[in-house]
Design an enzyme around this catalytic site. Sequence first.
Site, PDB file in Angstrom:
ATOM      1  N   ALA A  39       0.818  -1.192   0.042  1.00 21.77           N
ATOM      2  CA  ALA A  39       0.019   0.187  -0.062  1.00 21.77           C
ATOM      3  C   ALA A  39       0.862   1.414   0.115  1.00 21.77           C
ATOM      4  O   ALA A  39       0.652   2.363  -0.586  1.00 21.77           O
ATOM      5  CB  ALA A  39      -0.863   0.106   1.266  1.00 21.77           C
ATOM      6  N   SER A  40       1.897   1.050   0.720  1.00 28.57           N
ATOM      7  CA  SER A  40       2.846   2.230   0.511  1.00 28.57           C
ATOM      8  C   SER A  40       4.274   2.034  -0.286  1.00 28.57           C
ATOM      9  O   SER A  40       5.186   1.525   0.275  1.00 28.57           O
ATOM     10  CB  SER A  40       3.215   2.688   2.029  1.00 28.57           C
ATOM     11  OG  SER A  40       4.024   1.527   2.854  1.00 28.57           O
ATOM     12  N   HIS A 154      -1.614   2.117   6.670  1.00 28.74           N
ATOM     13  CA  HIS A 154      -2.124   0.838   6.845  1.00 28.74           C
ATOM     14  C   HIS A 154      -3.235   0.955   8.215  1.00 28.74           C
ATOM     15  O   HIS A 154      -3.863  -0.040   8.313  1.00 28.74           O
ATOM     16  CB  HIS A 154      -1.009  -0.275   7.609  1.00 28.74           C
ATOM     17  CG  HIS A 154      -0.004  -0.243   6.524  1.00 28.74           C
ATOM     18  ND1 HIS A 154       1.247  -0.777   6.713  1.00 28.74           N
ATOM     19  CD2 HIS A 154       0.243  -0.227   5.191  1.00 28.74           C
ATOM     20  CE1 HIS A 154       2.050  -1.276   5.728  1.00 28.74           C
ATOM     21  NE2 HIS A 154       1.221  -0.594   4.663  1.00 28.74           N
ATOM     22  N   GLU A 163       4.695   1.964  11.336  1.00 27.89           N
ATOM     23  CA  GLU A 163       5.034   0.698  11.913  1.00 27.89           C
ATOM     24  C   GLU A 163       5.791   0.670  13.230  1.00 27.89           C
ATOM     25  O   GLU A 163       6.868   1.359  13.127  1.00 27.89           O
ATOM     26  CB  GLU A 163       5.525  -0.397  10.845  1.00 27.89           C
ATOM     27  CG  GLU A 163       4.972  -0.413   9.626  1.00 27.89           C
ATOM     28  CD  GLU A 163       5.565  -1.548   8.555  1.00 27.89           C
ATOM     29  OE1 GLU A 163       6.643  -2.310   9.024  1.00 27.89           O
ATOM     30  OE2 GLU A 163       5.235  -1.541   7.494  1.00 27.89           O
ATOM     31  N   GLU A 204      -1.754  -5.095   8.958  1.00 28.84           N
ATOM     32  CA  GLU A 204      -0.744  -5.964   9.278  1.00 28.84           C
ATOM     33  C   GLU A 204      -0.903  -6.532  10.754  1.00 28.84           C
ATOM     34  O   GLU A 204      -0.278  -7.349  11.126  1.00 28.84           O
ATOM     35  CB  GLU A 204       0.499  -5.266   9.057  1.00 28.84           C
ATOM     36  CG  GLU A 204       1.100  -4.868   7.721  1.00 28.84           C
ATOM     37  CD  GLU A 204       2.355  -4.473   7.372  1.00 28.84           C
ATOM     38  OE1 GLU A 204       3.172  -4.118   8.332  1.00 28.84           O
ATOM     39  OE2 GLU A 204       2.839  -4.054   6.246  1.00 28.84           O
ATOM     40  N   ASP A 241       9.156   1.736  11.396  1.00 28.51           N
ATOM     41  CA  ASP A 241       9.211   2.002   9.811  1.00 28.51           C
ATOM     42  C   ASP A 241       8.161   3.228   9.706  1.00 28.51           C
ATOM     43  O   ASP A 241       7.000   2.906   9.425  1.00 28.51           O
ATOM     44  CB  ASP A 241       8.545   0.964   9.160  1.00 28.51           C
ATOM     45  CG  ASP A 241       8.797   1.316   7.707  1.00 28.51           C
ATOM     46  OD1 ASP A 241       8.951   2.395   7.374  1.00 28.51           O
ATOM     47  OD2 ASP A 241       8.196   0.652   6.911  1.00 28.51           O
ATOM     48  N   GLU A 283      13.587   2.342   9.536  1.00 29.01           N
ATOM     49  CA  GLU A 283      13.221   2.058   8.298  1.00 29.01           C
ATOM     50  C   GLU A 283      12.439   3.541   7.664  1.00 29.01           C
ATOM     51  O   GLU A 283      12.012   3.923   8.337  1.00 29.01           O
ATOM     52  CB  GLU A 283      12.562   0.994   8.216  1.00 29.01           C
ATOM     53  CG  GLU A 283      12.130   0.525   6.605  1.00 29.01           C
ATOM     54  CD  GLU A 283      11.181  -0.691   6.550  1.00 29.01           C
ATOM     55  OE1 GLU A 283      11.077  -1.691   7.517  1.00 29.01           O
ATOM     56  OE2 GLU A 283      10.360  -0.794   5.612  1.00 29.01           O
ATOM     57  N   ASP A 310      13.838   1.083   2.479  1.00 28.10           N
ATOM     58  CA  ASP A 310      12.783   0.218   1.851  1.00 28.10           C
ATOM     59  C   ASP A 310      12.477   0.943   0.545  1.00 28.10           C
ATOM     60  O   ASP A 310      12.915   0.565  -0.516  1.00 28.10           O
ATOM     61  CB  ASP A 310      11.910   0.222   2.844  1.00 28.10           C
ATOM     62  CG  ASP A 310      10.409  -0.571   2.318  1.00 28.10           C
ATOM     63  OD1 ASP A 310      10.526  -1.107   0.976  1.00 28.10           O
ATOM     64  OD2 ASP A 310       9.110  -0.610   2.892  1.00 28.10           O
ATOM     65  N   LYS A 335      12.040  -7.219  -0.374  1.00 29.83           N
ATOM     66  CA  LYS A 335      10.527  -7.667  -0.745  1.00 29.83           C
ATOM     67  C   LYS A 335      10.646  -8.366  -2.078  1.00 29.83           C
ATOM     68  O   LYS A 335      10.784  -7.442  -3.165  1.00 29.83           O
ATOM     69  CB  LYS A 335       9.606  -6.424  -0.711  1.00 29.83           C
ATOM     70  CG  LYS A 335       9.434  -5.883   0.839  1.00 29.83           C
ATOM     71  CD  LYS A 335       8.902  -4.410   0.427  1.00 29.83           C
ATOM     72  CE  LYS A 335       8.225  -4.030   1.905  1.00 29.83           C
ATOM     73  NZ  LYS A 335       8.053  -2.468   1.490  1.00 29.83           N
ATOM     74  N   HIS A 363       7.370  -9.106   4.252  1.00 29.73           N
ATOM     75  CA  HIS A 363       5.973  -9.204   3.665  1.00 29.73           C
ATOM     76  C   HIS A 363       5.616  -7.789   3.141  1.00 29.73           C
ATOM     77  O   HIS A 363       6.366  -6.857   3.048  1.00 29.73           O
ATOM     78  CB  HIS A 363       5.246  -9.906   4.820  1.00 29.73           C
ATOM     79  CG  HIS A 363       4.932  -8.604   5.776  1.00 29.73           C
ATOM     80  ND1 HIS A 363       3.817  -8.597   6.626  1.00 29.73           N
ATOM     81  CD2 HIS A 363       5.591  -7.473   6.132  1.00 29.73           C
ATOM     82  CE1 HIS A 363       3.790  -7.490   7.285  1.00 29.73           C
ATOM     83  NE2 HIS A 363       5.082  -7.019   7.172  1.00 29.73           N
ATOM     84  N   LYS A 386      10.486  -9.217   9.024  1.00 28.95           N
ATOM     85  CA  LYS A 386       9.253  -8.647   9.431  1.00 28.95           C
ATOM     86  C   LYS A 386       8.210  -9.239   8.669  1.00 28.95           C
ATOM     87  O   LYS A 386       7.951  -9.456   7.611  1.00 28.95           O
ATOM     88  CB  LYS A 386       9.363  -7.019   9.396  1.00 28.95           C
ATOM     89  CG  LYS A 386       9.232  -6.479   8.074  1.00 28.95           C
ATOM     90  CD  LYS A 386       8.715  -4.979   8.296  1.00 28.95           C
ATOM     91  CE  LYS A 386       8.774  -4.156   6.915  1.00 28.95           C
ATOM     92  NZ  LYS A 386       8.355  -2.724   6.924  1.00 28.95           N
TER      93      LYS A 386
HETATM   94  P1  PGA Z   1       3.594  -2.042   2.008  1.00 29.62           P
HETATM   95  O1  PGA Z   1       4.366  -1.522   3.579  1.00 29.62           O
HETATM   96  O2  PGA Z   1       3.566  -3.343   1.948  1.00 29.62           O
HETATM   97  O3  PGA Z   1       2.307  -1.408   2.213  1.00 29.62           O
HETATM   98  O4  PGA Z   1       4.289  -1.030   0.929  1.00 29.62           O
HETATM   99  C1  PGA Z   1       5.480  -2.397   3.804  1.00 29.62           C
HETATM  100  C2  PGA Z   1       6.564  -1.524   4.274  1.00 29.62           C
HETATM  101  O5  PGA Z   1       6.490  -0.141   4.041  1.00 29.62           O
HETATM  102  O6  PGA Z   1       7.672  -1.851   4.787  1.00 29.62           O
HETATM  103 ZN    ZN Z   2       8.769   0.175   4.672  1.00 34.94          ZN
END
Ligand code: PGA
Ligand code: ZN
Length: 420
Positions: A39-40, A154, A163, A204, A241, A283, A310, A335, A363, A386
């Site tokens: 989402a981000s 989120h 986070e 999450e 994060d 992060e 990230d 990721k 994830h 994570k």
């Molecule tokens: P995302 O967020 O899966 O929505 O991109 C995870 C993160 O920013 O680490």
């Molecule tokens: Zn992140």
Amino acid sequence: QVARAQALQILDSRGRPTVQVALTLDDGYVARGAAPSGASTGENEAVEVRDGGRAYGGAGVTGVVRTITDRIGPALEARTFGTVGDVDELLHELDGTDSFAGIGSNASVSVSIAAARAFAHLGGSETWRWVADTLGTSPRLPVPHFNVINGGAHAPNPLAFQEFMVAPVGASTFADAVRAGAEVYASLRGRLRAQGKLAGVGDEGGFAPDIDAPDEALDLLVGAIEDAGYTPRTDVAIAMDPAANGFGTPTGIYVFSGREHERDEMLDLYARLVRDYPVWSLEDPFHEEDLESWRAITAHLGDEVQIVGDDLCVTSAERIDRGAADGESNAVLIKPNQTGTVTGTFDALRAASSHGMGAMVSHRSGETLDAFIADLVVGAGTGQLKSGAPARGERVAKYNRLLEIEAADSSLPYGLAPRA
Ligand code: PGA
Ligand code: ZN
């Protein structure tokens, strides 16, 4: 070796469509893979393809399913492949762009993960061992980073930082780490209930209380760690994060708690949080294009905390190399769907390792029950994962796979990898 490639539109944990692939091999083995979704997202991630139109608000993936069954499948069935790299090369050829905008990163990553499982099967080993053999790494069980307070993109609460995670760094086994995470999660629920702040959970699985100050979230975590009988920092440390793309600009202006914060104020805030709380990992503290701030925080706080890129690095070996050369971060997030293939993920892991950077496997906020990242992190041996809260099926699927791996091979070490 692939007798048949099938693809299916399934739902992810947010109720949006995603892709699941099943590759049936000549011996009857079925290797699966499913695509997660963020989402981000970072600006430079590999690109998902979606249908548009009315169904599912435009988020359908029936076109991607057709791409897999009509184009990728026949190409897989027509040849034999020696390595996952050959399969990933084919995916790049069929795609024809440099961002997977052609076939979709949701097509490529699901096929690539299924292919990785197929090669592990053909080699007669567990997927995590196949990863370790391919990378030449020493496998280890990771410290799980349980995301227990959700904000940002989120959750619907006013908390800008995305986070707040608890990491049982002092546990002696993965099973003990899961216990610590679940106990802290339970005591956090108790604290929130006592304060009348227990609301729902975010994407999450972490709680989404009606708070907006990072200090308040961190106070809650420290209290919950103590309530559960653990010592903050030595038993259970904290990782954050902020995902600052969500509230920041490339020019270094960060808007939260009702006002603008400039670069220097943010640097002071992070320095204070790192001093006052047992934060070991931070992060995306800044917008992905605010590189001056990244360099400043890595120079000033990089010895005390891990600074993780990230959205900054997007699991790209090239970006990791550049960021390392410029001192932008000292660790990276990994990721697979940000780069679109298992091979691209391996390249990013190799790049991080060559610079002595930490690497946290991750994830996405939209997930399925696919637990490939659990095998990936054990094989890569980076010691950090994570995968959200110790709750909700799509989050615990990864933790449960790790419990299974630990139970089957008790000789695997647990914990953060020694820093190079
Ligand atoms: P995302 O967020 O899966 O929505 O991109 C995870 C993160 O920013 O680490
Ligand atoms: Zn992140």
